[in-house]
Motif scaffolding. Structure first.
Motif, mmCIF file in Angstrom:
data_model
loop_
_atom_site.group_PDB
_atom_site.id
_atom_site.type_symbol
_atom_site.label_atom_id
_atom_site.label_comp_id
_atom_site.label_asym_id
_atom_site.label_seq_id
_atom_site.Cartn_x
_atom_site.Cartn_y
_atom_site.Cartn_z
ATOM 1 N N GLU A 183 0.815 -1.205 0.000
ATOM 2 C CA GLU A 183 0.000 0.000 0.000
ATOM 3 C C GLU A 183 0.855 1.264 0.000
ATOM 4 N N ALA A 187 -0.042 4.092 -2.683
ATOM 5 C CA ALA A 187 -0.892 5.142 -2.112
ATOM 6 C C ALA A 187 -0.819 6.467 -2.857
ATOM 7 N N LEU A 190 -2.359 6.415 -6.407
ATOM 8 C CA LEU A 190 -3.794 6.126 -6.289
ATOM 9 C C LEU A 190 -4.561 7.348 -5.804
ATOM 10 N N ALA A 194 -7.632 9.213 -7.680
ATOM 11 C CA ALA A 194 -8.928 9.444 -7.033
ATOM 12 C C ALA A 194 -9.353 10.900 -7.182
ATOM 13 N N PHE A 202 -12.446 4.836 -4.785
ATOM 14 C CA PHE A 202 -11.285 3.953 -4.890
ATOM 15 C C PHE A 202 -10.965 3.389 -3.510
ATOM 16 N N GLY A 203 -10.950 2.078 -3.415
ATOM 17 C CA GLY A 203 -10.559 1.462 -2.142
ATOM 18 C C GLY A 203 -9.276 0.682 -2.343
ATOM 19 N N SER A 204 -8.437 0.638 -1.313
ATOM 20 C CA SER A 204 -7.228 -0.188 -1.414
ATOM 21 C C SER A 204 -7.165 -1.103 -0.206
ATOM 22 N N TYR A 205 -6.924 -2.371 -0.449
ATOM 23 C CA TYR A 205 -7.020 -3.387 0.590
ATOM 24 C C TYR A 205 -5.750 -4.219 0.609
ATOM 25 N N PRO A 206 -4.898 -3.976 1.598
ATOM 26 C CA PRO A 206 -3.593 -4.650 1.632
ATOM 27 C C PRO A 206 -3.720 -6.134 1.953
ATOM 28 N N ASN A 216 -5.066 -4.995 -3.139
ATOM 29 C CA ASN A 216 -6.198 -5.052 -4.050
ATOM 30 C C ASN A 216 -6.780 -3.661 -4.163
ATOM 31 N N VAL A 218 -9.872 -1.479 -5.592
ATOM 32 C CA VAL A 218 -11.243 -1.650 -6.076
ATOM 33 C C VAL A 218 -11.801 -0.299 -6.485
ATOM 34 N N ARG A 220 -15.205 1.674 -7.693
ATOM 35 C CA ARG A 220 -16.661 1.517 -7.685
ATOM 36 C C ARG A 220 -17.329 2.774 -8.230
ATOM 37 N N PRO B 74 -1.700 3.978 4.719
ATOM 38 C CA PRO B 74 -1.089 5.107 4.028
ATOM 39 C C PRO B 74 -1.931 5.760 2.937
ATOM 40 N N THR B 75 -3.077 5.180 2.564
ATOM 41 C CA THR B 75 -3.752 5.702 1.365
ATOM 42 C C THR B 75 -4.700 6.854 1.690
ATOM 43 N N ASP B 77 -7.772 7.244 1.487
ATOM 44 C CA ASP B 77 -9.031 6.977 2.186
ATOM 45 C C ASP B 77 -8.815 6.560 3.642
#
Lengths: 240, 240
Positions: A183, A187, A190, A194, A202-206, A216, A218, A220, B74-75, B77
């Motif tokens: 991430e 970050a 991304l 956004a 925008f979601g980020s999922y470590p 990941n 995502v 939406r 860190p992102t 969101d």
């Protein structure tokens, strides 16, 4: 996004004590997303009347729909029907139509219709019954609150019945990209993307896999072409 | 019961959209029960500042402890640190001690300490750091709110660290009896028993097995002898 909004209220000491793992939240979240309704908040409270009343009042004012799970069975700790009724300034006596549903069901199976079982007919006056194809005892809708059972098979059947009657918004579309970078690397670019696509989320999922950090991402949104455009940019930034 | 009380606040769009199934709630619930702290409420809210601020304010006033999960990465969101700070009328700048922890960690591994990674050093002035033995980036405790990561391995390590510093109450003891009769049969005698043992709590959890209805009855209390006495009565009522 102007989709209808929703909250969920889970009632159950067994979840707060760690004895049971809730699965209804995950099910409802997925169904609402498919139906174009935004689930904005979930609360889990114990089987205490004051806690249920105040949660129903707070959530029903703030969201278009409230879905409750649990506490409508026959035992002494099943107090959801009365508590939801109280939140709207009314009561939940045993109602004739619900008594008849249950009475016919038990009579046809030669089972005694005990006082405890009659408790499952507690429904506020004017509320609409929610059909229970699994075990008959109905849920109900009062104002914008849909009161459903906690047993997953019954909950899921009731959700399907309620959603069929509700107007949804545009379904939320999502696409995701699996990036084998942490991430911390993802970050900054991304965040910039956004800013550029402010109509999307925008979601980020470590995650970790074999000791390597990955993320990941995502995307939406309701406009499929915009989601596609953002995915093209993501692939340019991070590869496939 | 005079056990300390707690609430949990889960922050994450990915749970509300149904993409991810939360597991931190179940873990925390079990750990708090073992530690003699009563988890009374859980809320799940989205990654929106206003939603986090108002939930933190409401829960921190009503309960002895609040445990949060998610939104400290860190992102762009990840806004939990600022939102929790705002709930207490302060801010969450990048703090020297947290920057040093992270900087040393990345330096020792030859990894660039990017601006995004520096976001993980956002901690309100005066807050106590919560150690992260998994991936270094710390959580923090401000007033009665413990701010922790959402990644399960990190969350669980942080919970263990925080609980070691908190005074718990008497652990809640529980015993259960599996009865192959439906809740409708069990409910009346169980209600009478609950009246008799008002210092204990009785839960009943219906299940189906091979088409037969059964009920798990769980007795909880802090006095082991009383729980034993109630179990003897349950076995008399319902057999083993």
């Amino acid at each position: 996004m102007n989709n209808p909004t929703a909250a969920m209220l889970v009632i159950g000491d067994e979840i707060l004590s760690g004895r049971t793992r809730d699965s209804n939240m995950h099910h409802l979240a997925g169904e609402l997303t498919k139906h174009g309704i935004d689930l904005r908040e979930v609360r889990v409270v114990s089987d205490e009347r004051a806690a249920i009343v105040s949660a129903v009042q707070a959530l029903s004012v703030h969201f278009d729909h409230v879905f409750t799970s649990g506490g409508i069975g026959p035992t002494h700790d099943d107090i959801t029907a009365e508590a939801v009724a109280e939140a709207f300034g009314t009561t939940a006596p045993q109602r004739e139509d619900a008594l008849k549903l249950l009475g016919d069901h038990y009579a046809s199976r030669g089972i005694e219709f005990t006082e405890a079982r009659k408790r499952m007919a507690r429904v506020p006056p004017g509320a609409a019954l929610i059909e229970n194809p699994v075990s008959i005892a109905p849920g109900f809708t009062i104002e914008n609150v849909h009161v459903m059972a906690g047993v997953p098979a019954v909950f899921e059947a009731m959700v399907a019945g309620v959603l069929a009657t509700l107007a949804g918004g545009a379904p939320l579309l999502s696409q995701s990209l699996r990036v084998m970078r942490g991430e911390g690397v993802v970050a900054d670019p991304l965040g910039a993307l956004a800013e550029e696509f402010r109509d999307l989320s925008f979601g980020s999922y470590p995650f970790q896999q074999d000791g390597i950090y990955g993320t990941n991402i995502v995307v939406r949104g309701q406009d499929g072409a915009r989601v596609d455009a953002a995915m093209v940019r993501l692939v340019e930034l991070f590869g496939t």
